[in-house]
Design an enzyme around this catalytic site. Structure first.
Site, mmCIF file in Angstrom:
data_model
loop_
_atom_site.group_PDB
_atom_site.id
_atom_site.type_symbol
_atom_site.label_atom_id
_atom_site.label_comp_id
_atom_site.label_asym_id
_atom_site.label_seq_id
_atom_site.Cartn_x
_atom_site.Cartn_y
_atom_site.Cartn_z
ATOM 1 N N HIS A 204 0.813 -1.216 0.000
ATOM 2 C CA HIS A 204 0.000 0.000 0.000
ATOM 3 C C HIS A 204 0.847 1.268 0.000
ATOM 4 O O HIS A 204 0.415 2.315 0.482
ATOM 5 C CB HIS A 204 -0.932 0.018 1.225
ATOM 6 C CG HIS A 204 -1.898 -1.131 1.247
ATOM 7 N ND1 HIS A 204 -2.589 -1.518 2.382
ATOM 8 C CD2 HIS A 204 -2.307 -1.990 0.262
ATOM 9 C CE1 HIS A 204 -3.369 -2.555 2.094
ATOM 10 N NE2 HIS A 204 -3.208 -2.856 0.823
ATOM 11 N N GLU B 286 -3.756 -13.231 -4.183
ATOM 12 C CA GLU B 286 -2.713 -12.221 -4.340
ATOM 13 C C GLU B 286 -1.503 -12.486 -3.447
ATOM 14 O O GLU B 286 -1.210 -11.740 -2.516
ATOM 15 C CB GLU B 286 -3.264 -10.821 -4.061
ATOM 16 C CG GLU B 286 -4.056 -10.662 -2.764
ATOM 17 C CD GLU B 286 -4.477 -9.228 -2.523
ATOM 18 O OE1 GLU B 286 -3.605 -8.336 -2.554
ATOM 19 O OE2 GLU B 286 -5.677 -9.003 -2.300
ATOM 20 N N GLU C 143 -3.384 -6.187 -9.815
ATOM 21 C CA GLU C 143 -2.037 -5.976 -9.299
ATOM 22 C C GLU C 143 -1.075 -6.911 -10.024
ATOM 23 O O GLU C 143 -1.350 -8.102 -10.149
ATOM 24 C CB GLU C 143 -2.005 -6.202 -7.775
ATOM 25 C CG GLU C 143 -2.945 -5.244 -7.041
ATOM 26 C CD GLU C 143 -3.147 -5.597 -5.576
ATOM 27 O OE1 GLU C 143 -2.455 -6.494 -5.072
ATOM 28 O OE2 GLU C 143 -4.019 -4.976 -4.944
#
Length: 401
Positions: A231, A357, A261
């Site tokens: 982040h 992820e 992503e």
């Protein structure tokens, strides 16, 4: 001077909502079952996610409180005068505007719907200590029940209409990804590349949803050492040949979050980096194969932990392997009951939407330094899953000259 009102109804314009009225009626029916099961006479929502989920209205607080009051017969959003008629146009059900002329008119507006002495449902993970004191003072509740966990479970199960919107979001995320890939070049700044992806997504959202409100779509595009955290904000760092890159696109459609992503490299990828990248890609593919109904989040997590341990990289994992999607963002709406972590025993069911992820972060100064992450969105079906992310992952496509 005439006395100013504490509250009023300011209803003007045509109502425009992300979903049909029948969708909100179905959600409210589910909520009212929760309320009946827990003996709640009136539910007071204060969070952006639950207000948006049950009414369609995504508020802009700017320091003012907002609410949604649901009883067995009523559903009423509570909004500030500064917004005029917009909350009514964007909500399902009734809307009351409270005024600023007298302190705590917000709670007087809520009281006008609930009445005093009721069993009140509230969000224990959102209601502040100050607002809880005001709730007690103005509503004099018979008792209070924290209904946040039950509403989270309801939000975790997606309707067909929600899934359709999420598919649109995944498509838009791909559009942003391709725009970012086209913008990657030596000497370009992270911020310039991020803006290219954001602009492409906002234009695509406007094309697909011409009647929507547009807000909160963003990109995190990181390079080099800035890839170490998932982040990390965008900076003005300039890309250099051989840099590891992290592409992260986040289109927001009516409060619904989706994401893409990908790991990338500028021009070339050295052998040590390629080894880590290949391991993470293999974990990503393995993880996708595990996301089936009947599997628990903890079980999937443990299998991926074992995979990373066998490749001697488990120590470089820093967070869970995936999470739910829906009405959420980086500042509201986490559906913590559906996350791929060791401490979550939720069993996957058809209608859930979850990411895969895996991420490995190799510390600076070590061979292959940087953060590696691939992210796809999966819809759990009756016997498997559907991957709705289409932007390619892996070295064949994402070493960009």
């Amino acid at each position: 001077m005439s006395e100013r009102p504490q509250q009023y109804r300011f209803h003007q314009g045509d109502r425009v909502l992300p979903f049909a009225a029948s969708e909100y009626d179905a959600r409210l029916a589910g909520l009212r079952k929760i309320m009946a099961d827990q003996g709640v006479e009136a539910a007071i929502f204060t969070s952006m996610h639950n207000i948006a989920y049950y009414s369609g209205f995504l508020y802009c607080s700017f320091g003012r409180p907002y609410g949604l009051v649901v009883t067995p017969t009523e559903s009423v959003t509570i909004s500030a005068g500064i917004d005029a008629g917009q909350p009514w146009r964007r909500c399902h059900g009734d809307n009351i505007t409270y005024t600023d002329w007298q302190r705590d008119n917000y709670w007087r507006a809520i009281l006008s719907v609930t009445g005093p002495g009721r069993v009140i449902g509230y969000e224990g993970d959102h209601l502040t200590l100050l607002q809880n004191q005001k709730l007690e003072a103005f509503l004099s509740p018979k008792t209070k029940v924290d209904i946040a966990p039950a509403t989270m479970k309801q939000r975790m199960m997606k309707s067909r209409a929600e899934i359709d919107l999420i598919i649109h979001g995944a498509n838009v995320a791909d559009v942003g990804g391709f725009a970012i890939r086209d913008a990657v070049k030596e000497g370009a700044r992270e911020i310039d590349i991020a803006m290219a992806g954001r602009d492409a997504m906002e234009l695509e959202i406007a094309k697909r949803f011409p009647d929507a409100e547009y807000r909160d779509t963003w990109v995190w595009f990181q390079s080099g050492i800035n890839t170490d955290g998932a982040h990390n904000p965008v900076t003005a760092r300039k890309l250099q040949r051989g840099d590891i890159l992290s592409l992260n696109t986040f289109p927001m459609i009516s409060g619904y979050y989706t994401a893409l992503e990908r790991t990338m490299f500028v021009g070339e990828c050295d052998a040590a980096s390629r080894r880590i990248w290949d391991i993470n890609v293999a974990a990503h593919e393995y993880g996708i194969s595990l996301l089936k109904p009947g599997a628990s989040c903890a079980e999937v997590t443990q299998k991926l932990n074992t995979f990373f341990e066998e490749h001697q990289v488990l120590q470089y994992r820093t967070f869970g392997y995936g999470h739910s999607f829906g009405v959420l963002s980086h500042y509201y709406g986490r559906e913590a009951g559906l996350e791929l972590r060791e401490d979550i025993d939720t069993v996957l069911e058809p209608g859930m939407v979850i990411s895969m992820e895996p991420m490995l972060t190799i510390p600076d100064g070590q061979p292959g330094a940087g953060g590696y992450r691939e992210h796809d969105i999966l819809i759990i079906t009756e016997d498997s899953n559907i991957d709705i992310t289409k932007y390619p992952y892996g070295p064949e496509y994402n070493i960009v000259d």
